[in-house]
Design an enzyme around this catalytic site. Sequence first.
Site, short mmCIF file in Angstrom:
data_model
loop_
_atom_site.label_atom_id
_atom_site.label_comp_id
_atom_site.label_asym_id
_atom_site.label_seq_id
_atom_site.Cartn_x
_atom_site.Cartn_y
_atom_site.Cartn_z
N ILE A 203 -8.30 9.27 45.17
CA ILE A 203 -8.78 10.64 45.11
C ILE A 203 -8.08 11.38 46.25
O ILE A 203 -8.06 10.91 47.38
CB ILE A 203 -10.33 10.72 45.24
CG1 ILE A 203 -10.82 12.17 45.17
CG2 ILE A 203 -10.82 10.04 46.50
CD1 ILE A 203 -12.36 12.27 45.14
N SER A 204 -7.44 12.49 45.93
CA SER A 204 -6.65 13.21 46.93
C SER A 204 -7.53 13.77 48.04
O SER A 204 -8.72 14.02 47.85
CB SER A 204 -5.89 14.37 46.28
OG SER A 204 -4.93 13.89 45.36
N GLN A 205 -6.93 13.96 49.22
CA GLN A 205 -7.67 14.54 50.32
C GLN A 205 -8.08 15.97 49.96
O GLN A 205 -7.37 16.68 49.23
CB GLN A 205 -6.84 14.53 51.60
CG GLN A 205 -5.66 15.48 51.61
CD GLN A 205 -4.84 15.37 52.89
OE1 GLN A 205 -3.81 14.69 52.88
NE2 GLN A 205 -5.26 16.02 53.94
#
Length: 216
Positions: free
Chosen positions: A60-62
């Site tokens: 999950i992207s920052q």
Amino acid sequence: MTTESKRGRMVDHDLRDRGVRDERVLAAMARVPREEFVPQHSRDSAYDDNPLPIGDGQTISQPYIVAFMAEAARITPGDTVLEIGTGSGYGAAVLASLAAHVHTIERHATLAARAAETLERVGFDTVQVHVGDGTVGLADEAPFDAIVVTASGPEIPSPLLEQLADGGRIVMPVERRRGHQQLMRATRSGDDFAEESLLGVVFVPLIGEHGYQHGR
């Protein structure tokens, strides 16, 4: 600190203070409960400004990157958006908070099913999750006002460019040189596409017919 306090701190410190200015994007990031989209053991870290593993070699992207890409896509309330790389469903939830409808494609069926369940449970009913090769897009639902790609390819896939509406924007990381990715925005004007380089980034590879044939 409560979950709501952590989310508010993330919006103020990691997004607003770092240059995200679109108030609709900031409100979307304040609304979406990121803790619902990460594994149970990672929930205490849900509002750290870091990517987190979600299984199947994906992350999950920052939060900053999610917000930056959403802002770069210039999404308006009536837009139909295509996302490539559903992952946990978090990015789709943020996009759904900005647009009228979101189609999102994930090549890992287990991740797609989990994301669809989470999105439904949390209340994002304007997102439709598809399983397949994101590099070919979703021609039956085109054209799209915005396309957001959450994996890096050697170039922007031609089917995605073709599926953009006139005036539409695609935001995608591109690996122009091995090990060096740039987040790009291409805006369509008739048959022409104006490209802009926005930010140096690090994403997982975009696998598919018009991307890489295997992991890198």
